[in-house]
Each structure stands twice: as structure tokens, then as C-alpha cells.
Write an enzyme that holds these catalytic residues in place. Structure first.
Site, mmCIF file in Angstrom:
data_model
loop_
_atom_site.group_PDB
_atom_site.id
_atom_site.type_symbol
_atom_site.label_atom_id
_atom_site.label_comp_id
_atom_site.label_asym_id
_atom_site.label_seq_id
_atom_site.Cartn_x
_atom_site.Cartn_y
_atom_site.Cartn_z
ATOM 1 N N LYS A 191 0.875 -1.182 0.000
ATOM 2 C CA LYS A 191 0.000 0.000 0.000
ATOM 3 C C LYS A 191 0.909 1.228 0.000
ATOM 4 C CE LYS A 191 -1.936 2.929 2.029
ATOM 5 N NZ LYS A 191 -1.721 4.351 1.672
ATOM 6 N N GLY A 244 6.347 5.027 8.999
ATOM 7 C CA GLY A 244 5.462 6.195 8.985
ATOM 8 C C GLY A 244 5.413 6.816 10.366
ATOM 9 N N SER A 245 4.327 7.520 10.624
ATOM 10 C CA SER A 245 4.255 8.267 11.886
ATOM 11 C C SER A 245 3.969 7.335 13.066
ATOM 12 C CB SER A 245 3.157 9.322 11.784
ATOM 13 O OG SER A 245 1.909 8.687 11.578
ATOM 14 N N THR A 246 4.337 7.797 14.249
ATOM 15 C CA THR A 246 4.083 7.015 15.462
ATOM 16 C C THR A 246 2.579 6.866 15.681
ATOM 17 O OG1 THR A 246 6.200 7.616 16.428
ATOM 18 C CG2 THR A 246 4.478 6.978 17.976
ATOM 19 N N GLY A 249 1.429 4.189 13.457
ATOM 20 C CA GLY A 249 2.003 2.931 13.958
ATOM 21 C C GLY A 249 1.164 2.358 15.087
ATOM 22 N N GLU A 266 8.865 1.171 11.745
ATOM 23 C CA GLU A 266 9.839 2.254 11.883
ATOM 24 C C GLU A 266 9.045 3.538 11.931
ATOM 25 O OE1 GLU A 266 12.969 3.038 8.895
ATOM 26 O OE2 GLU A 266 12.605 5.035 9.710
ATOM 27 N N CYS A 300 12.707 10.541 8.874
ATOM 28 C CA CYS A 300 12.401 10.164 10.261
ATOM 29 C C CYS A 300 13.612 10.312 11.173
ATOM 30 C CB CYS A 300 11.869 8.739 10.294
ATOM 31 S SG CYS A 300 12.840 7.632 9.273
ATOM 32 N N GLU A 400 7.800 15.915 16.522
ATOM 33 C CA GLU A 400 8.358 15.762 15.180
ATOM 34 C C GLU A 400 7.663 16.743 14.239
ATOM 35 O OE1 GLU A 400 7.769 11.944 13.220
ATOM 36 O OE2 GLU A 400 9.821 12.065 12.469
HETATM 37 P P1 ADP Z 1 1.866 10.979 7.449
HETATM 38 O O1 ADP Z 1 0.945 11.380 8.577
HETATM 39 O O2 ADP Z 1 3.151 11.682 7.493
HETATM 40 O O3 ADP Z 1 1.225 10.943 6.095
HETATM 41 P P2 ADP Z 1 1.419 8.242 7.962
HETATM 42 O O4 ADP Z 1 2.090 7.434 9.000
HETATM 43 O O5 ADP Z 1 -0.020 8.583 8.181
HETATM 44 O O6 ADP Z 1 2.292 9.503 7.768
HETATM 45 O O7 ADP Z 1 1.553 7.540 6.540
HETATM 46 C C1 ADP Z 1 2.418 6.486 6.245
HETATM 47 C C2 ADP Z 1 1.645 5.413 5.512
HETATM 48 O O8 ADP Z 1 0.638 4.899 6.393
HETATM 49 C C3 ADP Z 1 0.900 5.883 4.268
HETATM 50 O O9 ADP Z 1 0.956 4.881 3.278
HETATM 51 C C4 ADP Z 1 -0.517 6.045 4.775
HETATM 52 O O10 ADP Z 1 -1.495 5.923 3.762
HETATM 53 C C5 ADP Z 1 -0.616 4.891 5.740
HETATM 54 N N1 ADP Z 1 -1.686 5.022 6.741
HETATM 55 C C6 ADP Z 1 -2.252 6.151 7.220
HETATM 56 N N2 ADP Z 1 -3.205 5.850 8.123
HETATM 57 C C7 ADP Z 1 -3.253 4.503 8.224
HETATM 58 C C8 ADP Z 1 -4.029 3.576 9.006
HETATM 59 N N3 ADP Z 1 -4.967 3.979 9.856
HETATM 60 N N4 ADP Z 1 -3.779 2.262 8.857
HETATM 61 C C9 ADP Z 1 -2.815 1.829 8.016
HETATM 62 N N5 ADP Z 1 -2.074 2.647 7.251
HETATM 63 C C10 ADP Z 1 -2.282 3.964 7.343
#
Ligand code: ADP
Length: 497
Positions: A191, A244-246, A249, A266, A300, A400
Site C-alpha cells: 500500500k 510512517g508516523s508514530t 504505527g 519504523e 524520520c 516531530e
Molecule cells: P503521514 O501522517 O506523514 O502521512 P502516515 O504514518 O499517516 O504519515 O503515513 C504512512 C503510511 O501509512 C501511508 O501509506 C498512509 O497511507 C498509511 N496510513 C495512514 N493511516 C493509516 C491507518 N490507519 N492504517 C494503516 N495505514 C495507514
């Protein structure tokens, strides 16, 4: 600061309308809903193309295709076959690299200077994982059992991996998932981030061209809260690899509980970069600036908390600010540009909000801090920004920002620096600039983070594991440990009597 805004020349073929672009079981198809959304160039605001918007039903079809592939022909491929596949796609990437670098620049804004420079690194990554195919091995183990029982362990691929990719550098970061998936014989549903999906789609085309069997890698473009959430919840996905973001995560940890998925996460960071008075400042000034501003601060492990020994603080801030003003900000399709745009309007608003918070909490804005709208048109540009007189408890030092903003925090001695460096929820990276070996070693042991750089910043080699302490996540990327996360281990007891 010089500001440049040249126009894109030459559009990669992938930018022709690609709404029919989710990859399921080897076929490029449209999303079940037929919905799509726009992909923007963050340097110009221009719509590049439309991306298919996958939902839970597409994710389910992709997981089924990945499961079929996992149990089919792919399971009979030898390590050598998988190694050959990785090396063939390596060669196709090298051949098409200029196009891939251009796609990445148009899609997520990193300057061509940076994306072109990734060629060698991607080559290293693919060679590393091609080599790992031959390292998937168990052991013969001693035991103290009665009788003639022999014991051994074997390894087996974990199954279907859900790969959720961030937008800040998908050309590279997809390989931290595809590499171990292909090396171990797993299959994947990927994804990509909604803000930067194009290089993932192009790489999937190259994987098919390289001879990857149908269904081994499937691509579901779409939104995180829909497609990403469906993938994290899916009961037939065995492992999630996420960067991606905490905050996201944490949602993935919760969503993965249904079938106790294996996780590699991560997450965020707020890495300390510590400059002692005895450092070589000619190296430390540009080093610390780029630790924070590289990729427009959207990394990150960016060195965003810059601890500077009090005796050199004024001089250091002056030199850092002067260096920041020389950085060429603009549309990265111009090969002279060093700092590209922020990925989106939403992210830019967040950065500008933090610039306001920094000033209202009493930090000194030493340089930058302005949006470059007037100069650069519709793109999401902000000046590289230096705050001085920051204290470690200020919001800009603790949260962050994910933009080109660095906070200079003065310290008195090593103990003081270490105490503040570790006073944070994250622990991804950290750096020390000093000419004293003893200070370097003391700080390396003391900083609570997964990677420490001494008199350098940001080097990450595929052969060396990368991971985080605390809320920066768990699991390793790279290094000999990485592929282990994509494998089950099984113990075998064999009675020879
Ligand atoms: P940012 O907030 O900087 O966009 P994210 O951590 O939200 O960072 O995004 C990293 C990835 O996680 C992207 O591919 C995003 O589509 C995906 N993502 C965002 N929300 C969810 C969720 N609830 N479950 C799974 N994946 C997600």
C-alpha cells in the site's frame, strides 16, 4: 537564498492516466469502486495523473492473490531463482533510472540532485537482498536428551506481508520491504502512500518485466485510513512492515491484534545532533544543517534537536544560518536545486504552525521561517529554518515537525547534553561531532537510539541494521537480522533409534 522555479521538461510515460492501476494477481485493474484521486506535483500544484482508490474489497482480492502465489509456483523457486529475479530487476532499475528519478521528483518533490543520487544506494540494496537469499538457513543444535534424538532448526517464509509505505522516499523505502519479501520467498500486498505512489507502480512494472510470478507482489493504491487500515486488519496477512508516523504505527498495532500479526515498525524521531566545542566546525556546520534539511527535513531520523556547546553557540548559529541561506530552494526538476517543496499543503500548514509555536514559546528565529509562496508560485515551499535559544522542553524540541526546521539547544558538558538528548519519547538516531575519541565513545554508549553517527550524519548501509528505541518503533531494517523477521523458525526433534 537563491530561489529557482524552472518548469518540468519531459513527462515520464507513467503520467498518462493511470487510474486502472492496482496490481492484483499479475493484472493491472481498476479499483472495484472505480474511484480515483489526483496525484499532485508538490513543487507546482499541478495534477500529474489520477491514482486508483482501493478499498477493503480490493485489499481482500490482493491478499487472496498473494496467498495463492505464496502457495503456488513461487514456493518452488530456489534461492538461486529468487536471487536471479532480484538481479534482473536490479538491472532494469539501472537501465530506467533517469525515468525513476524523474517520477520520484515530480511525485514527492525531492530534488533531482537527490533522487539521481540514489542510484548507487538502490543498487546496493538490491545486491544485498539478492545475497540474503542464500543466507536463509537453520542450524544443527546440540541437546542433552535421553536416547538418540537429533535436533535442528529450519526457517520458512512467514507468508503474506502487508507493506505500508510512506511518501518521503518510496523509491528507496519500498526496497526495505520488497527486498526481504523476495529474498525469503514471502509474497506481498503493498500500500503506497496516497501522496507518492508513482515510483511504486513503476517498480512493480519492472518486477513483472523481470519475470516475477503473478501475485508475488500486489499493489493497492489508496488512502491510509481505508486501504492501509484494511490491510493491517486483514486476518490472512501474516506480517506488516510499516514506516510512517508514530500515531499511525499505534493504529496498526491495534489493527493487527486480530490474528497476532508479526510487525516491523519504523516510526517517528526527534534525533539529537550534538556538537562539542572541540569539533571540526567546517564539517559540523554543513553536516548539522543537512542532517536537518535534507529531503526538506522529511526524514524520520533527521537531526532536528541540535545541541551545541554553549561556548560556541553564537558562532555556530551564525555559521549555520549563513549556510542555510545559501541553500537553493525550488522545483527539484532543476538540477541546481538542493531543497525541494514540502509534500502537501496539509504538511506545510503543520510546519508553519510549528514555526509560530517556536516563536510564541520564546525561541529566537535565527534564520528562515517564511513560506516562499510569492517567490515560487503554487508549490509548498518553506525556507530552511534555524531556531536558537531553544530549551529541550519546548514543543519544537519535543514534537516531530517533518519539515526543514532545526532547534539549537545550548549545553554545558557531556552529562548535560546526554541528559537532554535522552529526555524524549523517540530513539531513532543520534550524532556527535567531536575530536575526542573518549567523548565520542561515551556519547555513543549513552545516547538511547538505534543508530549513532560520529562526525557524520545519515549514512545507512543495507548491511547494517537500522531500527529504533522507544516510540521510534521495533524490528530491524537491513543487516543480517532483517530477513529473520520475514521467517518462521521451526525446531525439529528426530529420533534415530
Ligand atoms: P503521514 O501522517 O506523514 O502521512 P502516515 O504514518 O499517516 O504519515 O503515513 C504512512 C503510511 O501509512 C501511508 O501509506 C498512509 O497511507 C498509511 N496510513 C495512514 N493511516 C493509516 C491507518 N490507519 N492504517 C494503516 N495505514 C495507514
Amino acid at each position: 537564498m537563491s530561489r529557482q522555479n524552472s518548469h518540468p521538461e519531459g513527462r515520464p510515460a507513467i503520467l498518462a492516466n493511470i487510474t486502472q492501476r492496482i496490481l492484483i494477481g499479475g493484472e493491472w485493474v481498476s479499483a472495484a469502486s472505480n474511484k480515483s484521486f489526483e496525484a499532485f506535483n508538490p513543487a507546482t500544484g499541478e495534477v500529474l495523473t489520477r491514482i486508483a482508490e482501493a478499498d477493503a474489497s480490493d485489499v481482500d482480492s490482493a491478499v487472496k492473490a498473494a496467498r495463492r502465489a505464496f502457495e503456488g509456483e513461487w514456493s518452488r523457486w530456489t534461492p538461486y531463482d529468487r536471487q536471479r529475479l532480484l538481479l534482473r530487476v536490479h538491472d532494469l532499475i539501472e537501465k530506467n533510472f533517469e525515468e525513476l528519478a524523474t517520477i520520484e521528483t515530480l511525485d514527492m518533490g525531492a530534488p533531482l540532485q537527490r533522487t539521481r543520487g540514489l542510484k548507487r544506494y538502490i543498487s546496493q540494496l538490491l545486491n544485498f537482498y539478492a545475497g540474503q537469499t542464500a543466507n536463509v538457513a537453520g542450524e544443527t543444535l546440540p541437546n542433552s536428551l535421553a536416547g538418540n534424538i537429533k535436533t535442528m532448526s529450519i526457517k520458512a517464509p512467514v507468508g503474506v506481508v502487508g507493506g505500508i509505505i510512506p511518501w518521503n522516499g518510496p523509491l528507496i523505502s519500498q526496497w526495505w520491504i520488497l527486498g526481504p519479501v523476495l529474498a525469503t520467498g514471502c509474497t506481498a500486498v503493498i500500500k503506497p502512500a496516497e501522496d507518492a505512489s508513482l515510483s511504486v507502480i513503476r517498480i512493480a512494472e519492472l518486477l513483472i518485466e523481470a519475470g516475477m510470478p503473478a501475485g508475488v507482489v500486489n499493489i493497492v493504491t489508496g488512502y491510509g485510513h481505508v486501504a492501509g487500515a484494511a490491510l493491517s486488519e486483514h486476518l490472512d496477512v501474516d506480517r506488516i512492515a510499516f514506516t510512517g508516523s508514530t500515531a499511525t504505527g499505534r493504529k496498526i498495532i491495534q489493527a493487527s491484534a486480530g490474528n497476532i500479526k508479526r510487525l516491523q515498525l519504523e516510526l517517528g524521531g526527534k534525533s539529537p545532533d550534538i556538537v562539542f566545542a572541540d569539533a571540526n566546525l567546517d564539517a559540523a556546520v554543513p553536516g548539522a544543517a543537512m542532517a536537518a534539511f535534507n529531503n526538506t527535513g522529511q526524514i524520520c531520523y533527521a537531526g532536528t534537536r541540535l545541541f551545541v556547546q554553549r561556548s560556541i553557540q553564537d558562532q555556530f548559529v551564525e555559521r549555520l544560518s549563513a549556510f542555510s541561506r545559501t541553500l537553493r530552494v525550488g522545483n527539484g526538476i532543476d538540477p541546481n536545486v538542493q531543497i525541494g517543496p514540502i509534500i502537501s499543503a496539509k504538511q506545510l500548514d503543520q510546519v508553519m504552525r510549528y514555526v509560530d509555536i517556536g516563536q510564541s514559546e520564546g525561541a529566537t528565529l535565527a534564520s528562515g521561517g517564511k513560506r516562499l509562496e510569492a517567490e515560487l508560485g503554487k508549490g509548498f515551499f518553506v525556507e530552511p529554518t534555524v531556531f536558537s535559544n531553544v530549551t529541550n522542553d519546548m514543543t519544537i524540541a519535543q514534537e516531530e515537525i517533518f519539515g526543514p526546521v532545526v532547534s539549537v539547544i545550548p549545553f554545558d558538558n557531556a552529562e548535560h547534553a546526554l541528559k537532554m538528548a535522552n529526555d524524549i519519547n523517540y530513539g531513532l538516531g543520534g550524532a556527535v561531532w567531536t575530536s575526542s575519541l573518549s567523548t565520542a565513545m561515551k556519547m555513543s554508549h549513552g545516547i538511547k537510539a538505534g543508530t549513532i553517527w560520529i562526525n557524520c550524519y545519515g549514512q545507512i548501509d543495507p548491511g547494517v541494521g537500522f531500527g529504533g528505541y522507544r516510540m521510534s518503533g521495533y524490528g530491524w531494517k537491513g543487516g543480517p537480522q532483517h530477513v529473520d523477521g520475514f521467517l518462521y523458525q521451526k525446531a525439529i526433534y528426530m529420533n534415530l533409534d
